[in-house]
Design a protein around this motif. Structure first.
Motif, PDB file in Angstrom:
ATOM      1  N   PRO A   1       0.807  -1.232   0.000  1.00  0.00           N
ATOM      2  CA  PRO A   1       0.000   0.000   0.000  1.00  0.00           C
ATOM      3  C   PRO A   1       0.831   1.269   0.000  1.00  0.00           C
ATOM      4  O   PRO A   1       0.457   2.258  -0.617  1.00  0.00           O
ATOM      5  CB  PRO A   1      -0.830  -0.125   1.287  1.00  0.00           C
ATOM      6  CG  PRO A   1      -0.837  -1.587   1.609  1.00  0.00           C
ATOM      7  CD  PRO A   1       0.469  -2.116   1.117  1.00  0.00           C
ATOM      8  N   GLN A   2       1.982   1.276   0.707  1.00  0.00           N
ATOM      9  CA  GLN A   2       2.773   2.484   0.825  1.00  0.00           C
ATOM     10  C   GLN A   2       4.055   2.442  -0.004  1.00  0.00           C
ATOM     11  O   GLN A   2       4.996   3.175   0.261  1.00  0.00           O
ATOM     12  CB  GLN A   2       3.116   2.726   2.306  1.00  0.00           C
ATOM     13  CG  GLN A   2       1.895   3.178   3.103  1.00  0.00           C
ATOM     14  CD  GLN A   2       1.757   2.414   4.400  1.00  0.00           C
ATOM     15  OE1 GLN A   2       2.293   1.326   4.531  1.00  0.00           O
ATOM     16  NE2 GLN A   2       1.004   2.980   5.339  1.00  0.00           N
ATOM     17  N   GLY A   3       4.069   1.585  -0.993  1.00  0.00           N
ATOM     18  CA  GLY A   3       5.249   1.494  -1.844  1.00  0.00           C
ATOM     19  C   GLY A   3       5.690   0.060  -2.018  1.00  0.00           C
ATOM     20  O   GLY A   3       5.822  -0.681  -1.032  1.00  0.00           O
ATOM     21  N   ASN A   4       5.917  -0.352  -3.240  1.00  0.00           N
ATOM     22  CA  ASN A   4       6.273  -1.733  -3.531  1.00  0.00           C
ATOM     23  C   ASN A   4       7.680  -2.068  -3.031  1.00  0.00           C
ATOM     24  O   ASN A   4       8.539  -1.188  -2.916  1.00  0.00           O
ATOM     25  CB  ASN A   4       6.190  -1.996  -5.034  1.00  0.00           C
ATOM     26  CG  ASN A   4       4.780  -1.814  -5.565  1.00  0.00           C
ATOM     27  OD1 ASN A   4       3.817  -1.934  -4.823  1.00  0.00           O
ATOM     28  ND2 ASN A   4       4.662  -1.522  -6.854  1.00  0.00           N
ATOM     29  N   THR A   5       7.877  -3.346  -2.732  1.00  0.00           N
ATOM     30  CA  THR A   5       9.203  -3.835  -2.377  1.00  0.00           C
ATOM     31  C   THR A   5       9.676  -4.799  -3.467  1.00  0.00           C
ATOM     32  O   THR A   5       8.889  -5.358  -4.219  1.00  0.00           O
ATOM     33  CB  THR A   5       9.193  -4.555  -1.018  1.00  0.00           C
ATOM     34  OG1 THR A   5       8.346  -5.697  -1.091  1.00  0.00           O
ATOM     35  CG2 THR A   5       8.711  -3.618   0.076  1.00  0.00           C
TER      36      THR A   5
ATOM     37  N   SER B   1      -3.909  -4.709 -13.749  1.00  0.00           N
ATOM     38  CA  SER B   1      -4.241  -3.327 -13.405  1.00  0.00           C
ATOM     39  C   SER B   1      -4.886  -3.290 -12.027  1.00  0.00           C
ATOM     40  O   SER B   1      -5.422  -4.289 -11.547  1.00  0.00           O
ATOM     41  CB  SER B   1      -5.194  -2.721 -14.447  1.00  0.00           C
ATOM     42  OG  SER B   1      -6.410  -3.459 -14.498  1.00  0.00           O
ATOM     43  N   SER B   2      -4.837  -2.114 -11.396  1.00  0.00           N
ATOM     44  CA  SER B   2      -5.423  -1.957 -10.069  1.00  0.00           C
ATOM     45  C   SER B   2      -5.678  -0.473  -9.816  1.00  0.00           C
ATOM     46  O   SER B   2      -4.986   0.398 -10.377  1.00  0.00           O
ATOM     47  CB  SER B   2      -4.486  -2.526  -9.001  1.00  0.00           C
ATOM     48  OG  SER B   2      -5.012  -2.303  -7.709  1.00  0.00           O
ATOM     49  N   ARG B   3      -6.673  -0.206  -8.969  1.00  0.00           N
ATOM     50  CA  ARG B   3      -6.960   1.178  -8.565  1.00  0.00           C
ATOM     51  C   ARG B   3      -6.184   1.583  -7.323  1.00  0.00           C
ATOM     52  O   ARG B   3      -6.359   2.702  -6.829  1.00  0.00           O
ATOM     53  CB  ARG B   3      -8.457   1.316  -8.297  1.00  0.00           C
ATOM     54  CG  ARG B   3      -9.327   1.106  -9.536  1.00  0.00           C
ATOM     55  CD  ARG B   3     -10.800   1.290  -9.209  1.00  0.00           C
ATOM     56  NE  ARG B   3     -11.635   1.100 -10.386  1.00  0.00           N
ATOM     57  CZ  ARG B   3     -12.970   1.181 -10.387  1.00  0.00           C
ATOM     58  NH1 ARG B   3     -13.593   1.440  -9.238  1.00  0.00           N
ATOM     59  NH2 ARG B   3     -13.643   1.000 -11.494  1.00  0.00           N
ATOM     60  N   ARG B   4      -5.333   0.701  -6.832  1.00  0.00           N
ATOM     61  CA  ARG B   4      -4.558   1.003  -5.641  1.00  0.00           C
ATOM     62  C   ARG B   4      -3.585   2.141  -5.896  1.00  0.00           C
ATOM     63  O   ARG B   4      -3.105   2.354  -7.022  1.00  0.00           O
ATOM     64  CB  ARG B   4      -3.764  -0.220  -5.202  1.00  0.00           C
ATOM     65  CG  ARG B   4      -4.581  -1.269  -4.485  1.00  0.00           C
ATOM     66  CD  ARG B   4      -3.697  -2.406  -4.076  1.00  0.00           C
ATOM     67  NE  ARG B   4      -2.309  -1.953  -3.854  1.00  0.00           N
ATOM     68  CZ  ARG B   4      -1.288  -2.773  -3.791  1.00  0.00           C
ATOM     69  NH1 ARG B   4      -1.464  -4.045  -3.975  1.00  0.00           N
ATOM     70  NH2 ARG B   4      -0.080  -2.301  -3.568  1.00  0.00           N
ATOM     71  N   ASP B   5      -3.259   2.849  -4.822  1.00  0.00           N
ATOM     72  CA  ASP B   5      -2.238   3.891  -4.930  1.00  0.00           C
ATOM     73  C   ASP B   5      -0.883   3.247  -5.195  1.00  0.00           C
ATOM     74  O   ASP B   5      -0.611   2.126  -4.777  1.00  0.00           O
ATOM     75  CB  ASP B   5      -2.174   4.708  -3.625  1.00  0.00           C
ATOM     76  CG  ASP B   5      -3.463   5.487  -3.371  1.00  0.00           C
ATOM     77  OD1 ASP B   5      -4.174   5.760  -4.363  1.00  0.00           O
ATOM     78  OD2 ASP B   5      -3.760   5.773  -2.187  1.00  0.00           O
TER      79      ASP B   5
END
Length: 1000
Positions: free
Chosen positions: A398-402, A875-879
């Protein structure tokens, strides 16, 4: 005088004619005065079915097409039918009730290749049945006496009739081209000789050539359906180890491949289809010259880079038995041959490099006129694998991919031994099956993984040396982005054995068409394992490192299962339609006892641990028990189920099947460790309905399934045996359910002139409103994942598919094939950061797979152009989510050619292209070329071949997986290029009395 006599006195011939006419008129008048049946129920009160089978005595195969005559006790012919077809005596009366198949007077009927049926008056009588098949066979007879008829009895079985071929010399035969495929009723038949395969091809190549798919475990998929039974000439054959026979039986021995729904033993005993008693089968029909006598095929070869192959196939037929011996050893990973490369699953060479050693023995013993059959198989296999892989994994957070980069190397050895046997005793009223089985498996392995996790995606990639040197003190982008680095060494071994069996008894209720089946089975499973792990973990931000050396031991795990099932299958009519009903009660018991011990080893010496070298209890190690991961479990599971299923045929070609299972599942779990001793119990209510509706081969199915949450989820535990992956229980976990639907439209078979087209459409869907997923929270500072099972809603997928085959040209020398499969998946998972609430992760996955090929065959020359494309879009609507698009596109040519001087050549050349991979180094184009040159000697008995594999040295194996948690790209080592010289010896011996028999 003579003339006068003729005028006043009829001649003898005229008298006969007048008598016959009078008899016909009188019979018709009498028949007209009798009450005629208006419904099937009334018709069944007047008639019963008389059915049986005709077999070729020499080949022991159904004599489809044989003429069968029904005669009265004086030998007068009453009716005639062709084996494999339906009696036409009262076909108009039965149209609304009879399903397509072999008639036996019972409406919903079993179809047998050599089966026949008549409808006879419901009264005591004696009949003579004559069977023959043209001038090439002698006529055979059966005497049938009908007595003591039951009120609800619908039919009688005739003992099997065996017809013998007349001996005569072979005539000269002119070979003409064969159609590649056709439908015989609901059976799809492929003619093997219509496919121009390279010399040395095996059954596996032929099955792939007809459009079926085979995975690495030998599971065959055809038109979207999994083949559940593999048959040889209609009989069971190496069903537990299909891969062994697929790689060992030469395609040159095969006449036809038949795909169809095979009726089970209960249906065959009843003479009608019983709901739920069918399995999708592939019947490999051998050519007649290989269906009797002895087949012997041996192959041996040696090549560069230490490549080798050895193969043995020996099978002998008698009129009472079949014995088969198979052996296969090679280090070629698979059995693909040049000219048959499957570019649609590119490249089909498996992962790593494997040394395979397999052997098996299959037998079937029966005796004409005797009620028993004995069959079985015993196999032994040994695999020695060497795997090297590189994985790039992007986790959607959610707060940035790893991002994680890992390199693995492992070596493993596996030994499998299994044996299964079946004794079957049949007569007209009962069938008894006794089936014991045994298996043993031993698995040893050791390996190493070097991995690093970063807080951002590194598109330039990270080498193994970069990972090993991350902590050398030099600053840089990699060190700044580092979350953790893990160097893991591991080794282990496990053993498991299974002993079990089942007994099934089926019998007809006297003087009725009803069937009662009693089935019991029992299985005992034992397993033990020893696993060693050495974790050396360093973290970013100057946190203390972790070094954990451990030994996990599972003391013998005992698992006992047994069950009993009682099934009643009555057969009744409602109006003009049959109602095929099945009712059953099942009791199942399972119990398991397992003890797991985890020991922490503290090394006192300076020597570095080498994986596979640790020995439990060595003096240079201090040993302490990890109480959190040492425990014992005892589980018990008792299930009571009632099932009701029926099939109702309410119109010609239309039927509906429905079933429901209700029951109670009672579970208990006793869990004990140092600080916890608890028992958990649960009672589950079972309700699983299903529906199948069909109309003129349009089929719709719906099935509801229930997945019970593991009882361990309700015990407050944490599994910390892997320092970077900690598993936590979830007492709030609920059971999950799945709704599965499939719609298959009828195959469209179009013929126009010399063009034949076959179209097939289908669509499938799965809806999981409360799916169980293994979600996790992520600790940003250490990279530790805390896994927990969750229930999520909104998971579903939808997948239409289209298959097309077209034959055209004056002799059908051209074939166009197309396969389109699209899947849309709405994937839901749970991910989050440690300390924050775990959130839903929703990803929309689009997967499109397109295969296209055009083949041309001119005599013994053939060439095929193929193209395949696999496209993925996520695809995704996630931030912070960036849409992903990836594609694999492959195209090339395959060919098989006859050359001067008796030479044959086969080759395939394919261009493999990848686009959109996160690692730019994987977005490559590889040109792969394989070729074979062969020649036969000694009248075709000896085949000598020389192969070139990956001649251009460009083969690579890359694949990708995308789900709601992330994207993973895998690169594995592949078989190196080689050149091989090998030879195949083919021998076929027929009994002397059959050598002069003509092919019918």
């Amino acid at each position: 005088m003579a003339i006068s006599t003729l005028k006043n006195k009829p001649s003898r011939m005229a008298a006969c004619i007048l008598a016959a006419l009078w008899s016909i008129v009188a019979s018709a008048n009498a028949y007209a005065q009798q009450p005629q049946p208006k419904t099937v129920e009334e018709m069944m009160a007047m008639f019963i079915g008389l059915s049986g089978e005709v077999y070729d005595a020499e080949t022991n195969q159904p004599a489809t097409g044989a003429t069968v005559l029904l005669c009265d006790s004086t030998g007068t012919v009453i009716s005639k039918v062709v084996a494999g077809q339906t009696s036409m005596d009262i076909a108009k009366m039965k149209k609304r009730a009879a399903a397509e198949g072999q008639s036996d007077g019972q409406g919903n009927l079993v179809k047998l290749d050599g089966g026949y049926g008549f409808n006879i008056p419901r009264k005591e009588a004696t009949y003579i049945i004559k069977a023959t098949k043209g001038e090439k066979y002698d006529t055979a007879y059966a005497l049938v006496s009908i007595k003591h008829l039951g009120k609800r009895e619908r039919g009688r079985k005739v003992p099997r009739i065996n017809i013998y071929r007349k001996a005569r010399k072979l005539d000269e035969v002119t070979v003409t081209s064969k159609v590649k495929f056709f439908y015989r009723g609901d059976t799809l038949v492929y003619n093997a000789d219509a496919f121009n395969l390279p010399d040395g091809s095996m059954l596996e190549d032929l099955i792939k050539a007809v459009g079926a798919e085979i995975n690495s475990n030998g599971i065959i998929t055809h038109n979207g359906r999994v083949v559940e039974e593999l048959l040889l000439n209609g009989k069971q054959f190496f069903n537990r180890h299909k891969q062994l026979v697929l790689e060992s039986l030469g395609s040159y021995t095969v006449d036809q491949l038949k795909f169809y729904d095979k009726a089970g033993e209960a249906s065959q005993l009843a003479g009608r289809k019983i709901s739920g008693d069918t399995r999708y089968a592939l019947d490999v029909k051998l050519k007649k010259e290989y269906s009797v006598g002895t087949i012997f095929n041996i192959e041996a070869g040696i090549g560069s880079d230490k490549r080798y192959i050895g193969r043995l196939f020996a099978m002998t037929f008698t009129d009472r038995a079949r014995f088969t011996l198979i052996g296969n050893l090679n280090n070629l990973n698979n059995s693909s041959r040049p000219g048959e490369s499957d570019i649609f699953n590119a490249p089909s060479i498996g992962n790593g490099v494997r040394h395979n050693k397999m052997g098996g023995f299959d037998y079937r013993i029966e005796q004409t006129g005797k009620p028993w059959t004995l069959e079985g198989e015993t196999t032994c296999s040994h695999y020695d694998s060497n795997n090297r892989s590189e994985t790039r994994a992007l986790s959607f957070m959610p707060q940035g991919n790893t991002f994680r980069q890992s390199y693995s190397s492992s070596d493993s050895k596996q030994l499998d031994i299994s044996s299964s046997h079946t004794l079957m005793v049949r007569n007209n009223s009962t069938t008894t099956k006794i089936s014991p089985n045994f298996s043993f498996k031993r698995y040893n392995y050791h390996g190493a993984t070097d991995a690093a996790t970063f807080d951002r995606e590194l598109t330039d990639g990270v080498s193994r040396d970069d990972i090993l040197n991350l902590l050398d003190g030099r600053p840089g982008n990699l060190r700044e982005a580092l979350i953790n680095r893990a160097l893991t060494r591991y080794s282990g071994n496990n053993r498991e054995s299974t002993l079990g069996g089942d007994v099934q008894v089926m019998f007809k209720v006297p003087k009725t068409p009803d069937i009662i089946t009693l089935t019991t089975d029992m299985t005992y499973h034992n397993m033990s394992s020893d696993d060693y792990d050495d974790y050396n973990i360093a973290y970013g931000d100057n946190q203390p490192s972790t070094h954990r050396l451990q030994h996990s031991r599972t003391k013998p795990s005992h698992d006992l299962r047994y069950s009993a099932r009682l099934q009643y299958s009555p057969f009744i009519y409602r109006g003009n339609a049959p109602l095929n009903l099945v009712m059953s009660y099942t009791y199942r018991h399972e119990q398991k006892h397992e003890a797991t011990e985890l020991a922490l080893l503290r090394e006192r010496s300076e020597r570095e641990m080498i994986y596979g070298a640790i020995a439990y209890g060595e003096p240079e190690y201090d040993i302490s028990i990890d109480p959190e991961n040492t425990h014992t479990t005892k589980t018990r599971n008792d299930t009571h189920m009632l099932n009701v299923a029926y099939t109702h045929s309410f119109a010609p070609g239309a039927s509906i099947s429905s079933g429901v299972t209700v029951g109670i599942n009672d579970e208990s779990l006793h869990f004990a460790r140092e600080a916890l001793d608890t028992t958990v119990t649960r009672t589950n209510f079972i309700f699983t309905p299903n529906v199948r509706a069909s109309y003129r081969n349009t089929v719709f199915t719906y099935e509801y399934r229930k997945q019970f949450a593991p009882l361990m989820s309700y015990v407050d535990t944490r599994n910390t045996s892997d320092p970077l992956s900690i598993t936590i229980s979830n007492p709030q976990l609920r059971n999950a359910s799945t709704h599965s639907m499939r719609l298959m439209l009828p195959p469209i078979n179009i013929r126009k002139g010399n063009t034949v087209m076959l179209h097939q459409f289908a669509i499938t869907s799965d809806i999981r409103p409360d799916a169980i997923v293994n979600g996790y929270s992520f600790d940003q500072s250490t990279g530790i994942r805390y896994y927990k099972r969750f229930n999520v809603d909104g998971t579903w997928n939808l997948g239409p598919s289209y298959e097309m085959k077209m034959l055209f040209g004056h002799t059908h020398q051209f074939e166009l094939k197309n396969s389109t499969n699209y899947t849309y998946g709405h994937d839901v998972d749970m991910v989050g950061f440690e300390g924050d609430a775990i959130q839903k992760s929703i990803i929309n996955n689009n997967y499109l797979r397109e295969n296209l090929s055009l083949s041309m065959s001119m005599g013994q020359q053939s060439i095929t152009a193929k193209a395949a494309a696999t496209m993925r879009h996520a695809s995704s609507r996630r931030d912070n989510f960036k849409n992903l698009t990836m594609a694999d596109v492959n195209y090339g040519l395959t060919g098989s050619f006859k050359l001067p001087f008796g030479l044959s050549a086969s080759t395939d050349i394919t261009l493999y292209s990848r686009y959109g991979y996160g690692n730019k180094e994987l977005n490559t184009t590889d040109l792969v070329w394989n070729a074979r040159l062969s020649r036969t000697f000694i009248k075709g008995k000896l085949l000598v071949m020389i192969d070139g594999f990956d001649i251009l040295h460009q083969l690579s194996n890359v694949h990708c997986n995308i789900n709601a948690q992330g994207r993973s790209e895998y690169y594995t080592n592949v078989l190196p290029s080689y050149v091989m010289l090998h030879a195949q010896l083919r021998l076929n011996h027929q009994p002397r009395k059959l050598k002069t028999i003509a092919n019918p």
